[in-house]
Design an enzyme around this catalytic site. Structure first.
Site, PDB file in Angstrom:
ATOM      1  N   SER B 182       7.856  -1.678   2.281  1.00 28.62           N
ATOM      2  CA  SER B 182       8.282  -2.988   1.783  1.00 28.62           C
ATOM      3  C   SER B 182       8.748  -3.886   2.939  1.00 28.62           C
ATOM      4  O   SER B 182       7.959  -4.142   3.853  1.00 28.62           O
ATOM      5  CB  SER B 182       9.370  -2.778   0.728  1.00 28.62           C
ATOM      6  OG  SER B 182       9.581  -3.952  -0.014  1.00 28.62           O
ATOM      7  N   ASP B 347       2.100  -1.923  -8.303  1.00 33.26           N
ATOM      8  CA  ASP B 347       3.142  -2.783  -7.713  1.00 33.26           C
ATOM      9  C   ASP B 347       3.053  -4.210  -8.258  1.00 33.26           C
ATOM     10  O   ASP B 347       2.016  -4.856  -8.152  1.00 33.26           O
ATOM     11  CB  ASP B 347       2.991  -2.785  -6.189  1.00 33.26           C
ATOM     12  CG  ASP B 347       4.219  -3.310  -5.464  1.00 33.26           C
ATOM     13  OD1 ASP B 347       4.975  -4.103  -6.039  1.00 33.26           O
ATOM     14  OD2 ASP B 347       4.418  -2.906  -4.303  1.00 33.26           O
ATOM     15  N   HIS B 380       6.449  -1.044  -7.526  1.00 34.63           N
ATOM     16  CA  HIS B 380       6.774  -1.129  -6.102  1.00 34.63           C
ATOM     17  C   HIS B 380       7.480   0.141  -5.629  1.00 34.63           C
ATOM     18  O   HIS B 380       7.232   0.616  -4.520  1.00 34.63           O
ATOM     19  CB  HIS B 380       7.672  -2.347  -5.898  1.00 34.63           C
ATOM     20  CG  HIS B 380       7.912  -2.722  -4.473  1.00 34.63           C
ATOM     21  ND1 HIS B 380       6.914  -3.152  -3.631  1.00 34.63           N
ATOM     22  CD2 HIS B 380       9.048  -2.749  -3.727  1.00 34.63           C
ATOM     23  CE1 HIS B 380       7.420  -3.423  -2.424  1.00 34.63           C
ATOM     24  NE2 HIS B 380       8.713  -3.186  -2.463  1.00 34.63           N
TER      25      HIS B 380
END
Lengths: 400, 400
Positions: B182, B347, B380
């Site tokens: 991320s 995600d 995610h």
């Protein structure tokens, strides 16, 4: 329950307008309409509370036939109103939101159907001159002050019950179809579960059969900025100090969730968006071009909207499961209407799994249900701005 | 997925990350680590400002070899810290967030590699005893008071430059690999573009090559609730009156966006979630079970976090385009590292198109780039909680 029908202006005027519209149709097919008012007393909510006086606006397009069996009810989305099609005046810049599919010869053909739409309770656009609604911003007859949070929680079933009262005031007893996008899809499906004897066809566009855990949590995120705004004051704000920043933040979130990265990419390109913009690099209080675009637009829209109304619409949607009767499969058992589900494949707000779930349950119960996805890059808003892509699917469904 | 999400009843106050780790940790030998401190003076930001004194925490796992050429840098995510693996004490309840893939014999094998991780500037967990960071909550040596919004805007490049200073203080001149999830993926790719001579391998997990218009707008939505909180006071809040409600609202939004409807469905089932819950039906201020779960957890997490730090992390991510040098394709031109992109197919926060875009540009430039999606229902968070699904892909990439 006592029901009274009131027209804002004379019905004769509307007739003239409509006749005029028909006469002009060949040259410029402008569909004209007029906001009308419906009023009733002592409305009992699904939660068992009484609203002493309910007033809502409604519109219609096309003509009701003698048997009153050509009625299509259109139920509006979260930030929408009953202005589904046409214009109030020929020089209005924009027509109603679904004008692309409602009108003479269109998917919802006003040459065949009498199309009716009703402003919801707690309609978001409380300060729009063309919206008539009853909600937290309305004056409580018992106190002479706005209800604020003393307004009872209302549900999708309540929106449907108000619509039913409007239709009954017109002598209508049955719907050829009920059609709605997004929150409107909830109302459409609720009609089919709560009043199956009324509903022959139900079309759910970018819709859901229930607010699942994800959706209920996502809806809460819309309410949060309003509750944080210092002006909100537990819902007791004055007209001079409305929680506009919180409301605009909610609208910015809703707008983004209703769109799609591909739309933002195009919009960013127009704005000259770049990650390393000088203002935001130098000042933590400065914002990127795309952020300014989104939030300025939200602030503009907020002017005609009421923050408490948004909280009540959030709650109505959170409480939604078709039938309001235990789980979705149980709720759907009463449905006798033919159903059509049209989610958008790029929808990030009410993703296609929600429509699929309702469609699959109906099919598993041996009922007639159709399913057709909308395609395109607008996300959820495909169902509002680009629904004419499936105009023929809709037209065929409605005319058979 | 089932294997990582053995949800222990009563443990919901723990973060998802910690729960995932608990389930993974049982049989693994305890890797022990210790927080260390790095300090430097007169750090110049990418925006050209000076931070008089920078202090950050760092951790390591495994041993550096004599040639100092077995170093893997792990860069952390938005709400993460340098506690990437192991425990501080054998009786800690949970190890670092990527303990499933960092350790002896694991994907990032501490028998081979010396793994380093560094707390970011403006780390979100400013009040966590195990985090050392410099940001708006730090005391400005020039005034003796917290910086607040006078702290300069910092960028992903600045995080990288601090990490580089930490590594140089250890005599390191080259990285076998840099790996991050991320926001950590942004740092990893920034390393490969800004310091190509340092980086042999780059792994971007649930990552992006830039903050496109969509992502920059979505990040702003995280900042908004904090700015609305009356306690925020333009960033000049006291320790006694922190904007915890705004911060918790931001965390609730982040948490939801980092997950997926299927996770919420399972969580809702455990809570007995139903759309028509009695409290919310009767009282507009009452909340559904799933909403309480989400927001109570967010309030718990907020205690160790700083609201201004969240604003600065949002800004760092918004300003990110690999290379910080015009467009992404231009930024990527300097890359010489082998690259591997591992987005998660479910995600909804940094959707796979973002990783694909960077991967495709590198490939188009004739570079070696691999692409492997993570699969599962965690959205995610697949990249944090379930990354071991692709442990072998990662291991093979790192050891070749």
């Amino acid at each position: 329950m006592q029901r009274t029908l009131k027209l804002v202006t004379g019905l004769w005027l509307l007739s003239l307008v409509q006749i005029g519209a028909v006469a002009k149709e060949t040259a410029a097919p402008a569909l004209l309409t007029e906001k009308q008012t419906f009023e009733m007393s002592d409305f009992q909510t699904f939660g068992g509370k009484i609203i002493e006086r309910v007033r809502v606006g409604w519109e219609s397009y096309g003509q009701m036939n003698a048997d009153k069996d050509n009625v299509v009810l259109v139920t509006h989305y979260f930030s929408g109103t009953s202005h589904a099609a046409g214009k109030y005046h020929p020089d209005d810049t924009t027509p109603g939101y679904w004008d692309a599919i409602i009108g003479p010869g269109k998917a919802i053909d006003t040459n065949r159907f009498f199309v009716v739409s009703v402003d919801s309770l707690a309609n978001l656009n409380a300060y729009d001159a063309n919206v008539i609604t009853t909600g937290p911003a309305s004056i409580n007859p018992a106190t002479g002050k706005p209800y604020g949070l003393t307004f009872p929680v209302v549900t999708i079933r309540d929106f449907v019950n108000v619509q039913k009262a409007v239709l009954e005031s017109l002598g209508i007893k049955r719907l050829h179809a009920v059609v709605g996008p997004s929150m409107g899809s909830m109302q459409a499906l609720e009609w089919a579960t709560a009043y199956p004897d009324w509903v022959d066809r139900m079309v759910s566009v970018i819709g859901a059969g229930e607010s699942d855990a994800w959706t209920t949590a996502a809806l809460e995120q819309w309410a949060t900025p309003i509750r944080l705004d210092p002006n909100w004051q537990q819902g007791n704000y004055s007209a001079e100090n409305r929680p506009d920043d919180g409301l605009a933040a909610a609208l910015a979130l809703i707008t983004q969730q209703a769109l799609h990265p591909q739309f933002f990419a195009r919009q960013g390109q127009q704005l000259g968006y770049s990650p390393v913009e000088q203002g935001p690099l130098e000042d933590i209080n400065s914002r990127h071009s795309i952020v300014n675009w989104l939030f300025e637009r939200a602030h503009g829209r907020a002017k005609k909207m009421d923050a408490n109304h948004l909280l009540y619409l959030v709650r109505a949607c959170q409480l939604f499961v078709a039938g309001h009767n235990g789980d979705l499969a149980t709720g759907l058992k009463t449905v006798t209407a033919k159903t059509l589900f049209m989610p958008a494949s790029s929808d990030l707000l009410l993703m296609p799994y929600l429509a699929q779930s309702a469609h699959n349950k109906l099919t598993a119960q041996g009922k007639h249900s159709d399913y057709q996805e909308l395609h395109g890059e607008l996300g959820h808003l495909e169902g509002v701005l680009d629904v004419s892509e499936q105009a023929q699917t809709l037209k065929t469904f409605l005319e058979n």
